[in-house]
Design an enzyme around this catalytic site. Structure first.
Site, mmCIF file in Angstrom:
data_model
loop_
_atom_site.group_PDB
_atom_site.id
_atom_site.type_symbol
_atom_site.label_atom_id
_atom_site.label_comp_id
_atom_site.label_asym_id
_atom_site.label_seq_id
_atom_site.Cartn_x
_atom_site.Cartn_y
_atom_site.Cartn_z
ATOM 1 N N LYS A 43 7.806 -5.383 -11.782
ATOM 2 C CA LYS A 43 7.671 -3.950 -12.082
ATOM 3 C C LYS A 43 7.443 -3.157 -10.805
ATOM 4 O O LYS A 43 7.894 -2.018 -10.696
ATOM 5 C CB LYS A 43 6.593 -3.683 -13.123
ATOM 6 C CG LYS A 43 5.196 -4.201 -12.760
ATOM 7 C CD LYS A 43 4.248 -3.142 -12.343
ATOM 8 C CE LYS A 43 2.880 -3.758 -12.133
ATOM 9 N NZ LYS A 43 1.933 -2.875 -11.574
ATOM 10 N N ARG A 107 1.986 3.747 -6.233
ATOM 11 C CA ARG A 107 2.219 3.507 -4.803
ATOM 12 C C ARG A 107 3.648 3.052 -4.543
ATOM 13 O O ARG A 107 4.279 3.469 -3.579
ATOM 14 C CB ARG A 107 1.245 2.448 -4.271
ATOM 15 C CG ARG A 107 -0.199 2.880 -4.269
ATOM 16 C CD ARG A 107 -1.088 1.803 -3.677
ATOM 17 N NE ARG A 107 -0.970 0.509 -4.340
ATOM 18 C CZ ARG A 107 -1.657 0.130 -5.412
ATOM 19 N NH1 ARG A 107 -2.535 0.948 -5.954
ATOM 20 N NH2 ARG A 107 -1.501 -1.066 -5.929
ATOM 21 N N GLU A 133 2.994 -3.060 -2.997
ATOM 22 C CA GLU A 133 3.133 -4.497 -3.207
ATOM 23 C C GLU A 133 4.576 -4.932 -3.431
ATOM 24 O O GLU A 133 4.957 -6.061 -3.136
ATOM 25 C CB GLU A 133 2.307 -4.955 -4.418
ATOM 26 C CG GLU A 133 0.854 -4.583 -4.373
ATOM 27 C CD GLU A 133 0.564 -3.270 -5.106
ATOM 28 O OE1 GLU A 133 1.338 -2.294 -4.958
ATOM 29 O OE2 GLU A 133 -0.446 -3.209 -5.812
#
Length: 180
Positions: A43, A107, A133
């Site tokens: 995701k 983010r 990430e």
């Protein structure tokens, strides 16, 4: 808020979920621990691409088509690496993907938006002052997929942008030709 407790032992998951639940927190349980872990990495990958498209001024209709293709790519990967009965439209998979891809607080989406607006990967990382990430997740899933060989055009497109310095405009245009 909504939280999913992943645990192979459903009774332990239910006990833990009950401890977390409250007026403002709704909990659910799921035994697909590995699937949830992979989906939570994917995701972030997909949110970066959603951000790139947002930064390039692709519209909401395109984003809806993109998400449909992303959840299908996720399903195919999860079935290959950890095949078991799961419904990827459950909130732990699709819900997490939607909020990460659409939220202005994400983010990973923010990182992608910067790239879509023309920032280089390195400058976007420096400007963020936080970790996206999905940058690392892209390389990680790509390496895992070398074993499984799942067709993952979204992942491959992002990898080419982040790690091979391919033009986002060119890469996304080519990606759109693969969408159903």
């Amino acid at each position: 808020s909504y939280l999913t407790v992943g645990c192979k032992d459903i009774e332990k998951a239910k006990m833990f979920a009950k401890q977390l639940a409250g007026h403002y927190i709704k909990t659910s349980v799921n035994t697909d621990v590995a699937g949830i872990e992979y989906a939570s990495v994917l995701k972030n990958v997909y949110a970066i691409v959603a951000g790139i498209c947002h930064g390039m001024k692709y519209g909401d209709n395109f984003l809806a088509v993109f998400i449909c293709n992303a959840i299908e790519e996720m399903r195919n990967f999860l079935n290959a690496v950890h095949g078991l009965e799961r419904d990827v439209t459950d909130s732990v998979y699709l819900g997490d993907l939607l909020v990460t891809a659409y939220s202005r607080f994400s983010r990973n989406r923010t990182f992608g938006t910067m790239i879509g607006k023309g920032y280089s990967v390195k400058i976007a990382q420096l400007e963020m002052e936080m970790i996206a990430e999905g940058y690392y997740g892209t390389k990680c899933i790509r390496e895992i997929n070398e074993k499984y060989k799942v067709n993952m055009p979204i992942l491959d497109t992002l990898y080419s942008i982040l790690y091979e310095k391919k033009s986002p405009t060119t890469a996304i245009r080519q990606l759109t030709e693969t969408f159903k």
